[in-house]
Write a protein that holds these residues in place. Structure first.
Motif, PDB file in Angstrom:
ATOM      1  N   PHE B 161      36.583  29.084  31.765  1.00 50.44           N
ATOM      2  CA  PHE B 161      35.541  30.104  31.926  1.00 50.44           C
ATOM      3  C   PHE B 161      35.748  30.902  33.201  1.00 50.44           C
ATOM      4  CE2 PHE B 161      33.230  27.887  28.648  1.00 50.44           C
ATOM      5  CZ  PHE B 161      32.610  28.945  28.002  1.00 50.44           C
ATOM      6  N   LYS B 165      36.188  34.540  32.278  1.00 49.17           N
ATOM      7  CA  LYS B 165      34.864  35.102  32.010  1.00 49.17           C
ATOM      8  C   LYS B 165      34.092  35.510  33.263  1.00 49.17           C
ATOM      9  CE  LYS B 165      34.980  34.489  27.515  1.00 49.17           C
ATOM     10  NZ  LYS B 165      35.347  35.656  26.714  1.00 49.17           N
ATOM     11  N   THR B 166      34.614  35.198  34.418  1.00 49.34           N
ATOM     12  CA  THR B 166      33.834  35.528  35.616  1.00 49.34           C
ATOM     13  C   THR B 166      34.471  36.653  36.408  1.00 49.34           C
ATOM     14  OG1 THR B 166      35.031  33.996  37.039  1.00 49.34           O
ATOM     15  CG2 THR B 166      33.119  33.108  35.861  1.00 49.34           C
ATOM     16  N   ARG B 167      33.673  37.216  37.282  1.00 49.19           N
ATOM     17  CA  ARG B 167      34.165  38.262  38.160  1.00 49.19           C
ATOM     18  C   ARG B 167      35.317  37.734  39.023  1.00 49.19           C
ATOM     19  NH1 ARG B 167      29.956  41.363  41.726  1.00 49.19           N
ATOM     20  NH2 ARG B 167      29.542  39.366  42.699  1.00 49.19           N
ATOM     21  N   LEU B 170      38.496  37.526  36.960  1.00 47.31           N
ATOM     22  CA  LEU B 170      39.041  38.853  36.665  1.00 47.31           C
ATOM     23  C   LEU B 170      39.784  39.393  37.883  1.00 47.31           C
ATOM     24  CD1 LEU B 170      39.164  41.248  34.662  1.00 47.31           C
ATOM     25  CD2 LEU B 170      37.100  42.125  35.748  1.00 47.31           C
ATOM     26  N   ARG B 171      39.159  39.240  39.036  1.00 41.67           N
ATOM     27  CA  ARG B 171      39.784  39.760  40.255  1.00 41.67           C
ATOM     28  C   ARG B 171      41.036  38.967  40.604  1.00 41.67           C
ATOM     29  NH1 ARG B 171      34.791  41.559  44.233  1.00 41.67           N
ATOM     30  NH2 ARG B 171      34.041  43.170  42.826  1.00 41.67           N
ATOM     31  N   ARG B 173      43.034  37.437  38.551  1.00 44.66           N
ATOM     32  CA  ARG B 173      44.110  37.838  37.634  1.00 44.66           C
ATOM     33  C   ARG B 173      44.658  39.199  37.998  1.00 44.66           C
ATOM     34  NH1 ARG B 173      41.943  38.122  32.059  1.00 44.66           N
ATOM     35  NH2 ARG B 173      39.874  38.049  32.981  1.00 44.66           N
ATOM     36  N   ALA B 174      43.771  40.109  38.371  1.00 44.72           N
ATOM     37  CA  ALA B 174      44.218  41.456  38.735  1.00 44.72           C
ATOM     38  C   ALA B 174      45.139  41.404  39.942  1.00 44.72           C
ATOM     39  CB  ALA B 174      43.015  42.350  39.022  1.00 44.72           C
ATOM     40  N   GLU B 177      48.498  40.113  38.856  1.00 43.45           N
ATOM     41  CA  GLU B 177      49.257  40.959  37.940  1.00 43.45           C
ATOM     42  C   GLU B 177      49.722  42.242  38.619  1.00 43.45           C
ATOM     43  OE1 GLU B 177      50.336  40.507  34.987  1.00 43.45           O
ATOM     44  OE2 GLU B 177      49.263  38.735  34.301  1.00 43.45           O
ATOM     45  N   ASN B 178      48.829  42.898  39.303  1.00 43.47           N
ATOM     46  CA  ASN B 178      49.152  44.178  39.918  1.00 43.47           C
ATOM     47  C   ASN B 178      48.308  44.366  41.181  1.00 43.47           C
ATOM     48  OD1 ASN B 178      49.759  46.778  40.584  1.00 43.47           O
ATOM     49  ND2 ASN B 178      49.373  47.643  38.563  1.00 43.47           N
ATOM     50  N   GLU B 180      48.569  46.110  43.768  1.00 41.41           N
ATOM     51  CA  GLU B 180      48.317  47.482  44.197  1.00 41.41           C
ATOM     52  C   GLU B 180      47.085  48.044  43.505  1.00 41.41           C
ATOM     53  OE1 GLU B 180      52.070  49.442  43.585  1.00 41.41           O
ATOM     54  OE2 GLU B 180      51.524  50.867  45.168  1.00 41.41           O
ATOM     55  N   ALA B 181      47.008  47.787  42.195  1.00 39.07           N
ATOM     56  CA  ALA B 181      45.860  48.277  41.435  1.00 39.07           C
ATOM     57  C   ALA B 181      44.575  47.649  41.957  1.00 39.07           C
ATOM     58  CB  ALA B 181      46.035  47.967  39.950  1.00 39.07           C
ATOM     59  N   ALA B 182      44.637  46.354  42.248  1.00 40.97           N
ATOM     60  CA  ALA B 182      43.454  45.678  42.773  1.00 40.97           C
ATOM     61  C   ALA B 182      43.058  46.288  44.112  1.00 40.97           C
ATOM     62  CB  ALA B 182      43.735  44.186  42.923  1.00 40.97           C
ATOM     63  N   ASP B 183      44.041  46.530  44.939  1.00 39.25           N
ATOM     64  CA  ASP B 183      43.791  47.106  46.264  1.00 39.25           C
ATOM     65  C   ASP B 183      43.108  48.471  46.137  1.00 39.25           C
ATOM     66  OD1 ASP B 183      43.782  47.419  48.966  1.00 39.25           O
ATOM     67  OD2 ASP B 183      45.919  47.839  49.175  1.00 39.25           O
ATOM     68  N   ILE B 187      39.583  45.704  46.121  1.00 40.57           N
ATOM     69  CA  ILE B 187      39.598  44.243  46.126  1.00 40.57           C
ATOM     70  C   ILE B 187      40.602  43.777  47.181  1.00 40.57           C
ATOM     71  CG2 ILE B 187      40.246  42.198  44.783  1.00 40.57           C
ATOM     72  CD1 ILE B 187      39.383  43.783  42.287  1.00 40.57           C
TER      73      ILE B 187
END
Lengths: 511, 304
Positions: B161, B165-167, B170-171, B173-174, B177-178, B180-183, B187
């Motif tokens: 979960f 399923k949680t914030r 999600l963050r 995983r981001a 994975e990427n 730069e995108a998170a930054d 984040i």
């Protein structure tokens, strides 16, 4: 009108270069402001500084007439700034919805509340005509859709200032038109838009003001209505630029590249090329026009030996090349400028001199039995760098660090140095700036004048119309029309490209 | 013979082996989902086991021992986090260094505290919850009533979960994975990578504590490659908590099968192959391509 953005005397230095040198840029609230300049002029750095990705070494930023300190993207998002980067900042394995909410999630009881968010985003999407499949993973959607996701991401964060960095570089002409409609909508809603680009027709079509950057400085700022593409180009490059290609009459010889009845069925069993035939004579440029995804890429790759046609024959100067490896096709006299320069054109983490001998590394002049001949390789690179005006002029520079235009020049230098009889050039100027485009066009025309057969595949109709001696239109894996010269109206080409004309006759004949 | 092999004792054996694998493997999931390769799991388990032993030995409290195990794992993971995230050193090298360091430091302190180079004095095991059923099988009852077994099951399900399923998930995983995108959406890549690595420290430390209580002592090098097997399970499980736990269960099953069959008259060389053959078959036959998080193992450079 008040200013939404004021960048005052911004200076940003990197290790060896000054990317922004005392730059001042003011953008009126509610306007579309174009920021133009060649690759490496400092446009992106300036906007990434505004977005908080870089800290300026000097200068002040005011947003809505208040001085602000932007240290991270978080700060700029809070101030209502959104940015659509040239290389999309999306997380491929996450869904569209997850990408949009990332960093601004709504939660209930520690779990993500995607249902509530879905409603909110769908409402935004329909208001601005930004249709996206919310539950699809980003890795499965096309670049045009990805861009709409990026715009939605910014709007969802309540951005009222939107910066777009070369948004049309990856779009088809149709998608670009759609994007501009969306931008107009956003302007209607009172949002301020900064558009980084080097395509002057876009500037003229959509912007209210233009600022021109060159070598880290602002060199001009005008109202769009009071300028011309010619003037802008001169400001960008610093010298008069020919926006039209100059070329003499063609002197075609015999057929050099002959594609005869070629079909290609891809791995999913879809027929991508259908009984396609085309001939190119030495000393002519044949332009292939078409909406992307109608088989152009596969045609180029079949010729280059990267794909094997399911049936049909392809000959260069009478010699069959179907079934040969790419390397063997090169040996039979083909040069290939691939569509995707990062994936197929370069080994991106190798330096310029190594990239310039790819595929020729085994030739005697570059290698002895055991080791590469470093001296000859460096010498070769120096020669080509000078001839093709590659910047930086350093054979040791890593390809990744080069601008798009210079990466493309490295590929074109290498391919033309093969001394091939046939040149297949796919999207040779995509993402390349004006100075670079002028040079690449001149080079292709020179190759044609020296008797090469050139196959030009391009999504840019301007490019097709100005370079080609004959124009073939591809639609649905077939060539639906060949024009014997380049005196065709764009709208006429468009009709064939979209299948409204020419296709029915072919269908009846072909299937 | 079949019923002999697949007895309640066999089940207990499987669980006993699976628990530490699962905890460490989940640790790997958190760390790598955030983008930090953590082969230091091996060393974290070892340090966790040692700290749990010492904590229990000196206080007599198993609970305090568990807390010490977690703390030991956390501190070891902190070293890996600082080296990988802040100093941006090669994550594999940092992991190897930590694993070698853990072997040395535990042996060194073992000598000082217990005057032995091979094992500590005996410690009591974990108290167990009385389940009411299968009390006629005291060994099995003790195992199934073990709070760490229950905790492991809860952690596995909760992790599924948390990651999806949680914030926070999600963050995380981001960022993996990427980054730069998170930054660019505000984040903090550094913060979430620390979370990932430190959670892996807690979980692998707990895995170490399990080993110590299971054997009632610390023995030199007792992690015995479990950190690496946990990583393999994480990959087989495609970086998903449930998948990783299922892979661990499979490994645990194969290993206890091997132990059971040792008395069955088959050549031991063949029997010892079972866990590895099972791994190969599963990897090649059923799992399909396992794709690592996009930025796994790549330090994030903000200004290029």
């Amino acid at each position: 009108m008040p200013y939404a953005i004021e960048l005052l005397n911004i200076t940003k230095r990197f290790a060896r270069t000054v990317a922004n040198d005392n730059v001042t840029l003011r953008v009126q609230s509610g306007s579309i402001h174009a920021l133009v300049g060649e690759n490496g002029a400092g446009k992106t750095t300036l906007m990434e500084t505004l977005y908080g990705l870089y800290q300026p070494d000097a200068g002040k930023i005011r947003i809505h007439e208040k001085e602000v300190s932007i240290r991270t993207p978080h700060d700029s998002i809070t101030l209502g700034i959104g940015m659509v980067h040239q290389h999309f900042m999306l997380v491929p394995p996450l869904t569209v919805l997850e990408n949009i909410v990332l960093g601004a999630e709504t939660t209930s009881h520690a779990l993500l509340d995607l249902r509530k968010t879905t409603a909110e985003i769908s409402e935004l999407a329909s208001r601005f005509g930004l249709s996206v499949p919310l539950t699809e993973k980003v890795e499965n959607i096309g670049v045009g859709t990805q861009q709409r996701v990026e715009i939605l991401k910014a709007i969802y964060r309540k951005a009222d200032i939107l910066v777009l960095d070369e948004p049309t570089a990856v779009l088809t002409p149709q998608e670009s038109v759609q994007l501009f409609r969306i931008l107009s909508e956003l302007k209607e809603e009172g949002k301020t838009i900064v558009l980084i680009t080097h395509k002057l027709n876009e500037v003229m079509a959509i912007s209210d003001h233009v600022s021109v950057m060159r070598k880290g400085k602002i060199v001009g700022e005008v109202e769009t209505a009071r300028t011309t593409p010619q003037d802008l180009a001169q400001m960008m490059v610093g010298r008069p630029v020919l926006l039209r290609v100059e070329k003499g009459e063609k002197k075609p010889g015999g057929p050099m590249l002959v594609v005869n009845d070629v079909s290609y069925v891809d791995r999913r069993g879809i027929g991508v090329l259908k009984n396609l035939s085309v001939e190119i004579a030495s000393g002519e440029i044949l332009g292939i026009a078409g909406v992307e995804g109608n088989g152009q890429s596969q045609l180029a790759e079949c010729i280059a030996g990267l794909l094997k046609p399911t049936s049909g024959s392809i000959t260069i100067d009478g010699i069959q090349i179907v079934g040969l490896t790419a390397h063997e096709v090169f040996a039979r006299g083909l040069a290939h400028v691939p569509e995707d320069r990062i994936k197929r054109g370069l080994v991106i983490d190798m330096n310029i001199k190594e990239n310039m001998i790819l595929g020729m590394h085994a030739q005697q002049r570059f290698s002895s039995r055991l080791a590469l001949n470093r001296k000859a390789i460096t010498e070769n690179a120096r020669l080509l760098i000078t001839k093709f005006d590659v910047r930086p002029m350093d054979p040791e520079a890593i390809a990744r660090g080069l601008s798009g235009g210079n990466q493309q020049k490295v590929i074109i230098a290498r391919e033309l140095s093969r001394n091939a009889q046939v040149i297949v050039a796919s999207q040779p100027t995509r993402g390349v700036d004006i100075g670079g485009i002028e040079f690449i066009h001149r080079t292709l025309v020179q190759a044609r004048d020296s008797g090469k057969a050139v196959l030009l595949v391009s999504a840019d109709l301007n490019e097709i119309l100005s370079l080609s001696d004959r124009i073939a239109v591809m639609y649905g894996g077939r060539i639906v029309k060949v024009f014997p010269d380049n005196k065709v109206e764009e709208s006429e080409l468009g009709l064939y490209m979209t299948g409204s004309k020419g296709n029915a006759a072919q269908e009846a004949q072909g299937d | 013979m079949i019923s002999q092999i697949f007895s309640l004792a066999f089940l207990a054996q499987t669980i006993r082996i699976t628990v530490p694998y699962s905890l460490a493997s989940l640790g790997g999931v958190y760390s790598e989902r955030g983008g930090v390769v953590n082969i230091a799991l091996e060393g974290i388990i070892l340090n966790g086991a040692f700290c749990a032993t010492v904590g229990t030995y000196y206080t007599g409290s198993a609970l305090f021992g568990v807390i010490c195990g977690i703390a030991g794992g956390l501190l070891t993971a902190l070293i890996h986090a600082v080296v990988s995230i802040h100093i941006k050193a090669d994550q594999i090298i940092s992991g190897i260094a930590i694993n070698l360091f853990a072997v040395g430091i535990t042996k060194f302190v073992l000598e000082i505290l217990f005057h032995s180079s091979s094992n500590s004095d005996r410690i009591p095991g974990l108290p167990h919850i009385h389940l009411g059923f299968i009390e006629n099988q005291p060994d099995v009852a003790r195992l199934l009533g073990n709070p760490l077994v229950l905790l492991t099951i809860i952690i596995v399900i909760a992790s599924q979960f948390i990651i999806f399923k949680t914030r926070f998930g999600l963050r995380l995983r981001a960022v993996g994975e990427n980054p730069e995108a998170a930054d660019t959406v505000g984040i903090s890549v550094t913060l979430y990578r620390y979370y990932g690595v430190l959670i892996s420290g807690v979980l692998a430390g707990l895995a170490g504590a399990w080993l110590a209580f299971d054997q009632h002592s610390f023995t030199d090098g007792m992690s015995a490659g479990r950190g690496y097997i946990a990583l393999a399970a994480m990959i087989v499980g495609k970086w998903n908590p449930l998948g990783a736990a299922a892979a661990c269960l499979l490994f645990g099953f194969a290993e206890s099968l091997q132990i059971q069959l040792q008395g069955a008259g088959l050549p031991t060389q063949f029997i010892q192959m079972i866990p590895y053959v099972a791994t190969i078959i599963v990897l090649a036959g059923f799992i399909g391509k396992a794709v690592a998080p996009g930025a796994d193992g790549v330090p994030y450079e903000k200004e290029k």
